[in-house]
Design a protein around this motif. Structure first.
Motif, PDB file in Angstrom:
ATOM      1  N   SER A 140      31.113 -44.230  -8.930  1.00  0.00           N
ATOM      2  CA  SER A 140      32.366 -43.847  -8.266  1.00  0.00           C
ATOM      3  C   SER A 140      32.262 -42.477  -7.597  1.00  0.00           C
ATOM      4  CB  SER A 140      33.509 -43.828  -9.282  1.00  0.00           C
ATOM      5  OG  SER A 140      33.322 -42.759 -10.192  1.00  0.00           O
ATOM      6  N   LYS A 141      31.240 -41.691  -7.952  1.00  0.00           N
ATOM      7  CA  LYS A 141      31.105 -40.354  -7.366  1.00  0.00           C
ATOM      8  C   LYS A 141      29.682 -40.126  -6.854  1.00  0.00           C
ATOM      9  CE  LYS A 141      34.372 -38.128 -10.558  1.00  0.00           C
ATOM     10  NZ  LYS A 141      34.359 -39.165 -11.623  1.00  0.00           N
ATOM     11  N   VAL A 142      29.581 -39.118  -5.994  1.00  0.00           N
ATOM     12  CA  VAL A 142      28.252 -38.704  -5.529  1.00  0.00           C
ATOM     13  C   VAL A 142      27.897 -37.431  -6.309  1.00  0.00           C
ATOM     14  CG1 VAL A 142      26.898 -37.948  -3.538  1.00  0.00           C
ATOM     15  CG2 VAL A 142      28.767 -39.588  -3.242  1.00  0.00           C
ATOM     16  N   TYR A 143      26.796 -37.473  -7.039  1.00  0.00           N
ATOM     17  CA  TYR A 143      26.412 -36.321  -7.870  1.00  0.00           C
ATOM     18  C   TYR A 143      25.203 -35.600  -7.291  1.00  0.00           C
ATOM     19  CZ  TYR A 143      29.315 -38.056 -11.706  1.00  0.00           C
ATOM     20  OH  TYR A 143      30.374 -38.455 -12.481  1.00  0.00           O
ATOM     21  N   THR A 144      25.185 -34.278  -7.447  1.00  0.00           N
ATOM     22  CA  THR A 144      23.953 -33.524  -7.164  1.00  0.00           C
ATOM     23  C   THR A 144      23.670 -32.675  -8.384  1.00  0.00           C
ATOM     24  OG1 THR A 144      25.429 -32.638  -5.488  1.00  0.00           O
ATOM     25  CG2 THR A 144      23.116 -32.823  -4.885  1.00  0.00           C
ATOM     26  N   THR A 145      22.405 -32.624  -8.757  1.00  0.00           N
ATOM     27  CA  THR A 145      22.013 -31.892  -9.955  1.00  0.00           C
ATOM     28  C   THR A 145      20.914 -30.891  -9.630  1.00  0.00           C
ATOM     29  OG1 THR A 145      22.319 -34.015 -11.036  1.00  0.00           O
ATOM     30  CG2 THR A 145      21.431 -32.264 -12.386  1.00  0.00           C
ATOM     31  N   HIS A 146      21.095 -29.660 -10.078  1.00  0.00           N
ATOM     32  CA  HIS A 146      20.055 -28.637  -9.933  1.00  0.00           C
ATOM     33  C   HIS A 146      19.781 -28.031 -11.300  1.00  0.00           C
ATOM     34  CE1 HIS A 146      21.561 -28.894  -5.814  1.00  0.00           C
ATOM     35  NE2 HIS A 146      20.426 -28.356  -5.417  1.00  0.00           N
ATOM     36  N   VAL A 147      18.592 -27.464 -11.460  1.00  0.00           N
ATOM     37  CA  VAL A 147      18.345 -26.729 -12.707  1.00  0.00           C
ATOM     38  C   VAL A 147      17.798 -25.341 -12.396  1.00  0.00           C
ATOM     39  CG1 VAL A 147      17.919 -28.822 -14.077  1.00  0.00           C
ATOM     40  CG2 VAL A 147      15.990 -27.613 -13.074  1.00  0.00           C
ATOM     41  N   SER A 148      18.058 -24.425 -13.324  1.00  0.00           N
ATOM     42  CA  SER A 148      17.440 -23.103 -13.230  1.00  0.00           C
ATOM     43  C   SER A 148      16.966 -22.745 -14.640  1.00  0.00           C
ATOM     44  CB  SER A 148      18.440 -22.068 -12.712  1.00  0.00           C
ATOM     45  OG  SER A 148      19.508 -21.938 -13.624  1.00  0.00           O
ATOM     46  N   TYR A 149      15.971 -21.846 -14.715  1.00  0.00           N
ATOM     47  CA  TYR A 149      15.396 -21.509 -16.026  1.00  0.00           C
ATOM     48  C   TYR A 149      15.089 -20.014 -15.996  1.00  0.00           C
ATOM     49  CZ  TYR A 149      12.889 -23.013 -20.312  1.00  0.00           C
ATOM     50  OH  TYR A 149      12.488 -23.235 -21.603  1.00  0.00           O
ATOM     51  N   LEU A 150      15.828 -19.269 -16.794  1.00  0.00           N
ATOM     52  CA  LEU A 150      15.730 -17.812 -16.761  1.00  0.00           C
ATOM     53  C   LEU A 150      15.178 -17.309 -18.086  1.00  0.00           C
ATOM     54  CD1 LEU A 150      16.660 -14.940 -15.626  1.00  0.00           C
ATOM     55  CD2 LEU A 150      18.833 -15.387 -16.772  1.00  0.00           C
ATOM     56  N   GLU A 151      14.230 -16.385 -18.004  1.00  0.00           N
ATOM     57  CA  GLU A 151      13.747 -15.738 -19.220  1.00  0.00           C
ATOM     58  C   GLU A 151      14.148 -14.265 -19.173  1.00  0.00           C
ATOM     59  OE1 GLU A 151       9.758 -15.074 -21.943  1.00  0.00           O
ATOM     60  OE2 GLU A 151       9.634 -16.326 -20.163  1.00  0.00           O
ATOM     61  N   ILE A 152      14.669 -13.760 -20.281  1.00  0.00           N
ATOM     62  CA  ILE A 152      15.009 -12.331 -20.340  1.00  0.00           C
ATOM     63  C   ILE A 152      14.112 -11.687 -21.382  1.00  0.00           C
ATOM     64  CG2 ILE A 152      16.828 -10.635 -20.788  1.00  0.00           C
ATOM     65  CD1 ILE A 152      18.876 -12.832 -20.091  1.00  0.00           C
ATOM     66  N   TYR A 153      13.294 -10.757 -20.906  1.00  0.00           N
ATOM     67  CA  TYR A 153      12.331 -10.111 -21.789  1.00  0.00           C
ATOM     68  C   TYR A 153      12.425  -8.610 -21.548  1.00  0.00           C
ATOM     69  CZ  TYR A 153       7.716  -8.593 -23.437  1.00  0.00           C
ATOM     70  OH  TYR A 153       6.697  -7.935 -24.068  1.00  0.00           O
ATOM     71  N   ASN A 154      12.614  -7.843 -22.596  1.00  0.00           N
ATOM     72  CA  ASN A 154      12.796  -6.390 -22.470  1.00  0.00           C
ATOM     73  C   ASN A 154      13.848  -6.032 -21.407  1.00  0.00           C
ATOM     74  OD1 ASN A 154      10.830  -6.257 -24.356  1.00  0.00           O
ATOM     75  ND2 ASN A 154       9.355  -5.105 -23.140  1.00  0.00           N
ATOM     76  N   ILE A 233      21.733 -26.459 -16.371  1.00  0.00           N
ATOM     77  CA  ILE A 233      21.862 -27.679 -15.558  1.00  0.00           C
ATOM     78  C   ILE A 233      23.157 -27.516 -14.749  1.00  0.00           C
ATOM     79  CG2 ILE A 233      22.009 -30.192 -15.606  1.00  0.00           C
ATOM     80  CD1 ILE A 233      20.924 -29.971 -18.574  1.00  0.00           C
ATOM     81  N   HIS A 234      23.038 -27.564 -13.431  1.00  0.00           N
ATOM     82  CA  HIS A 234      24.209 -27.411 -12.550  1.00  0.00           C
ATOM     83  C   HIS A 234      24.551 -28.799 -12.003  1.00  0.00           C
ATOM     84  CE1 HIS A 234      23.451 -22.958 -12.125  1.00  0.00           C
ATOM     85  NE2 HIS A 234      22.256 -23.374 -12.473  1.00  0.00           N
ATOM     86  N   ILE A 235      25.782 -29.231 -12.215  1.00  0.00           N
ATOM     87  CA  ILE A 235      26.170 -30.565 -11.745  1.00  0.00           C
ATOM     88  C   ILE A 235      27.327 -30.416 -10.764  1.00  0.00           C
ATOM     89  CG2 ILE A 235      27.026 -32.851 -12.437  1.00  0.00           C
ATOM     90  CD1 ILE A 235      26.035 -32.158 -15.303  1.00  0.00           C
ATOM     91  N   SER A 236      27.217 -31.054  -9.596  1.00  0.00           N
ATOM     92  CA  SER A 236      28.413 -31.096  -8.750  1.00  0.00           C
ATOM     93  C   SER A 236      28.680 -32.549  -8.390  1.00  0.00           C
ATOM     94  CB  SER A 236      28.257 -30.223  -7.506  1.00  0.00           C
ATOM     95  OG  SER A 236      27.243 -30.736  -6.707  1.00  0.00           O
ATOM     96  N   SER A 237      29.968 -32.893  -8.303  1.00  0.00           N
ATOM     97  CA  SER A 237      30.295 -34.287  -8.022  1.00  0.00           C
ATOM     98  C   SER A 237      31.470 -34.350  -7.053  1.00  0.00           C
ATOM     99  CB  SER A 237      30.665 -35.020  -9.312  1.00  0.00           C
ATOM    100  OG  SER A 237      31.852 -34.482  -9.851  1.00  0.00           O
ATOM    101  N   LYS A 238      31.499 -35.463  -6.304  1.00  0.00           N
ATOM    102  CA  LYS A 238      32.519 -35.631  -5.279  1.00  0.00           C
ATOM    103  C   LYS A 238      32.760 -37.119  -5.106  1.00  0.00           C
ATOM    104  CE  LYS A 238      31.618 -35.098  -0.742  1.00  0.00           C
ATOM    105  NZ  LYS A 238      32.441 -36.177  -0.143  1.00  0.00           N
ATOM    106  N   GLU A 239      34.014 -37.495  -5.018  1.00  0.00           N
ATOM    107  CA  GLU A 239      34.298 -38.903  -4.711  1.00  0.00           C
ATOM    108  C   GLU A 239      34.112 -39.109  -3.217  1.00  0.00           C
ATOM    109  OE1 GLU A 239      38.072 -40.193  -6.251  1.00  0.00           O
ATOM    110  OE2 GLU A 239      37.587 -39.374  -8.230  1.00  0.00           O
ATOM    111  N   PRO A 240      33.544 -40.249  -2.814  1.00  0.00           N
ATOM    112  CA  PRO A 240      33.320 -40.468  -1.386  1.00  0.00           C
ATOM    113  C   PRO A 240      34.634 -40.322  -0.620  1.00  0.00           C
ATOM    114  CG  PRO A 240      32.299 -42.197  -2.696  1.00  0.00           C
ATOM    115  CD  PRO A 240      33.094 -41.363  -3.645  1.00  0.00           C
TER     116      PRO A 240
END
Length: 480
Positions: A140-154, A233-240
């Motif tokens: 029922s929706k159009v989804y787009t998924t992105h990921v990011s991966y961050l490390e915090i050191y010192n 995990i970044h998710i965005s969705s939209k109905e057509p």
């Protein structure tokens, strides 16, 4: 950007790590409370109690949503902890799961998992699988998924998903910095967002990030214990056909080991690391204490990179869950107690998760144009004639004739009928207004028709200009 709101406290869970062969068991018991919560009792053995925090007490009791004992398998942890948060993220709410505990208590195993067996997969890979399964089911929706991966050191951030870098040291990875916009939203500069269109792509990105994360490891000192890692995990969705977009972020966080410096007995580089870790966890604790106090207006999010990044997740717009990992062998009882105490404080924080919806201005304009065209077509059908924006010269002349006849007709009963066309009606009012102004304002009688027409035209032009200026240029929805 608002929607329904869910208010709740941060959910806390505990997971007890199985003992290695040679470890001496600390004694603990798990009890079920009547209110569907569990309580964990940690008993301090007599031989430890002497040099311990407070030797009058031999047992400590802590309440958790649920306690996973040594036997618990990874799938059970996922079902209880991560699945509800993933469902919220799919519905448009932000979510965060973070693991907190000392080095070696099973944080990385819980969040990322073990590499030995498929059944050892942790929360991140299982959550990715679950999300993509759900997305495939929902047409029922159009989804787009992105990921990011961050490390915090010192206190420095590094992008673990940078594919261009063949890094041999952590320092070779792109440095991530924090920017804050006027609305106090945090933006991470240099943190790449990689699109994942299916589970396999997402797992490959996770694998790339974990590989980059291991760069700085030495056999003595695993990198994962010395840095915080945030997989998002970044998710965005939209109905057509709709202009409304839902966006949500799901943070899965593996914090650095929470043990106190004294215990590690280290110097040099490792001492620096330990100080930074302790400092950022200390700031995390400060934020949590501040949030738990009712009358605190200032929350010190800005003190560390991690609390800045997790600002939304702590006391903000988010469904947040914490898993406290405990290593309950004899040596680690004091650390386990301090982990549990921390969790109890976290449990006092209230979050308000809001559905994240926004309007895409470009889509909105397309939709409005479509509506206008449909209304024009409908008008044309009803009146039997096409409408343009403005009256033609010919229509204006005809109109002026009708008005003139009407104004000159001495019969008080005579009517002025120009049909149900707002453009014509407005023109009539304008004409008559100008006409009456001239009649009142001039001693030498009414002006001739040409002057009235010119005045009417100028007025219409002017009012059109003013309307445009008033409206201004459309720049999309304004952030409130």
């Amino acid at each position: 950007m608002s929607g329904e709101m869910v208010k709740q406290t941060i959910q806390i869970y505990a997971r007890v790590k199985p003992l290695a062969r040679r470890q001496q068991a600390g004694i603990y018991s798990v009890g079920e409370d009547e209110k569907s919560a569990s309580s964990l009792e940690i008993i301090v053995p007599r031989d430890l109690a002497d040099g311990f925090v407070n030797n009058k007490r031999e047992s400590y009791k802590f309440k958790f949503q649920k306690i996973f004992d040594q036997e618990t398998k990874q799938d059970a942890v996922f079902e209880s902890i991560a699945k509800p948060v993933a469902e919220c993220a799919l519905a448009g709410y932000n979510g965060t799961i973070f693991a907190y505990g000392q080095t070696g208590s099973g944080k990385t195993f819980t969040i990322t998992g073990g590499a030995e067996r498929y059944s050892d997969r942790g929360i991140i890979p299982r959550t990715l699988s679950y999300i993509f399964q759900q997305l495939e089911k929902d047409s029922s929706k159009v989804y787009t998924t992105h990921v990011s991966y961050l490390e915090i050191y010192n206190e420095c951030g590094y992008d673990l998903l940078n594919p261009r870098h063949e890094a041999s040291r952590l320092e070779d990875l792109p440095k991530v910095t924090i920017m804050e916009d006027p609305d106090q939203n945090i933006h991470l500069k240099n943190l790449s967002l990689q699109q994942a269109t299916n589970e396999e792509e997402a797992l490959n990105l996770l694998f790339l990030g974990d590989t980059n994360r291991m760069i700085a490891e030495t056999p003595m000192n695993q990198a994962s214990t010395r840095s915080h890692c945030i997989f998002t995990i970044h998710i965005s969705s939209k109905e057509p056909g709709s202009a409304t977009i839902r966006r949500s972020k799901l943070h899965l966080v593996d914090l650095a080991g929470s043990e106190r410096v004294a215990k590690t007995g280290v110097g040099g580089q490792l001492l620096t690391e330990a100080k930074y870790i302790n400092l950022s966890l200390h700031y995390l604790e400060q934020v949590i204490i501040a949030l738990a106090e009712k009358h605190r207006s200032h929350i010190p999010y800005r003190n560390s990179m991690m609390t800045s990044v997790l600002r939304d997740s702590l006391g903000g717009n988010c469904m947040t869950t914490m898993i406290a990992t405990l290593s309950l062998d004899k040596r680690n009882i004091d650390e386990s107690i301090s982990t549990c105490r921390f969790a109890q404080r976290v449990a006092l924080i209230k979050n308000e998760a809001v559905l994240n919806e926004e309007i895409d201005p470009r889509l909105m304009i397309i939709q409005l144009k479509k509506v206008i065209q449909e209304l024009k077509d409908e008008l044309a059908m009803v009146t039997g004639e096409q409408r343009t924006e403005e009256l033609t010269q010919e229509e204006l002349l005809q109109l002026n004739e009708i008005i003139k006849t009407f104004l000159e007709d001495p019969d008080p009963e005579s009517t002025l009928d120009v049909g149900a066309d707002m453009r014509k009606i407005k023109h009539c009012f304008n004409y008559i207004k100008v006409y009456s102004v001239h009649v009142q304002g001039s001693a030498e009688g009414p002006k001739n028709e040409q002057e009235i027409l010119e005045d009417t035209g100028e007025r219409e032009l002017k009012s059109n200009h003013e309307a445009v200026e008033k409206k201004g240029v459309y720049t999309g929805p304004q952030q409130v």
